[in-house]
Design an enzyme around this catalytic site. Structure first.
Site, short mmCIF file in Angstrom:
data_model
loop_
_atom_site.label_atom_id
_atom_site.label_comp_id
_atom_site.label_asym_id
_atom_site.label_seq_id
_atom_site.Cartn_x
_atom_site.Cartn_y
_atom_site.Cartn_z
CB SER A 140 46.32 -6.30 17.81
OG SER A 140 46.41 -5.14 17.00
CE1 TYR A 153 49.47 -8.83 14.31
CE2 TYR A 153 47.95 -7.01 14.02
CZ TYR A 153 48.89 -7.66 14.78
OH TYR A 153 49.25 -7.16 16.01
#
Length: 245
Positions: A140, A153
């Protein structure tokens, strides 16, 4: 049709929606054979019906090593080989550390990090034996910089970055000819926001994601990486909306 993709066998986790689904569709259109893994069997059945004989599926929870092993074994049984494994499954239940949503932390570590490790463990023996292969993993933009409100995350996606870069170097040193590609998507219109349980956080993310681009944009980068000659490694790709700072 890209002839360099034709007849390649590609295993995809997180294949029932978003980036995984879009990638599978684009690869099928270019003559590849795809093996789809995800937890939602009904959606997998629909996709295989749409894609036809060059596709198959297995219900797969990447937290379970035996599920990922079975997915790779299915690819070999059905199509005789595996050329690429796309470790794409992931979740993003964003929250502040102070909220102490420890169950969500555990899920993120198990899916986002252990899921990648389970994928590597399932496929690396085959790739090592055949002296070729390609592992692609979805990190990401949060694997490149930290975002407050999303610390755990972000930590999992930094881990994916480190694991994949380390594996790339080890493979080069071991001369196994295994390529790696790590993807760093930004705001992509997927179901990722559905896992956020804090209403205010979810609203903020939904507002930000108004600039989101389609999963097909990421799928095209996967196709590009796979289509390169065996001696060319596209090791990292960042895919952002042009409007994302």
């Amino acid at each position: 049709m890209d002839q360099t993709i034709k007849d390649k066998v590609i295993v995809i986790t997180g294949a029932s929606s978003g980036i995984g689904e879009a990638t599978a569709k684009l690869l099928i259109e270019n003559g590849a054979k795809v093996v789809l893994g995800a937890r939602r069997e009904e959606k997998l059945q629909q996709l295989v019906k749409e894609f036809g004989e060059n596709s198959t599926y297995a219900v797969t929870d990447v937290r379970k090593a035996e599920d990922v092993n079975a997915l790779v074994e299915l690819a070999i049984e059905k199509f005789g080989k595996v050329d690429v494994l796309f470790a794409n499954a992931g979740i993003m239940p964003a929250s502040n550390i102070s909220e102490l949503k420890t169950n969500e932390w555990d899920d993120m570590v198990d899916i986002n990090v252990k899921g990648v490790l389970n994928s590597l463990a399932a496929v690396v023996p085959y790739f090592t034996e055949q002296k070729s292969g390609h592992v692609i993993a979805t990190s990401s933009i949060a694997g490149l910089k930290v975002f407050p409100g999303n610390s755990v995350y972000t930590g999992t996606k930094f881990a994916v970055r480190a694991i994949m870069d380390g594996f790339r170097m080890e493979s080069a040193m071991e001369k196994t000819n295994i390529r790696t590609t790590t993807l760093y998507p930004g705001a992509i219109a997927t179901e990722l926001l559905d896992t956020i349980s804090t209403p205010e956080t979810k609203k903020g993310m939904e507002d930000f994601y108004q600039i989101a681009i389609t999963p097909e944009a990421v799928a095209k980068t996967v196709l590009f990486a796979i289509a390169q000659p065996a001696e060319v490694g596209i090791t990292e790709l960042t895919i952002l909306p042009s409007a994302q700072a």
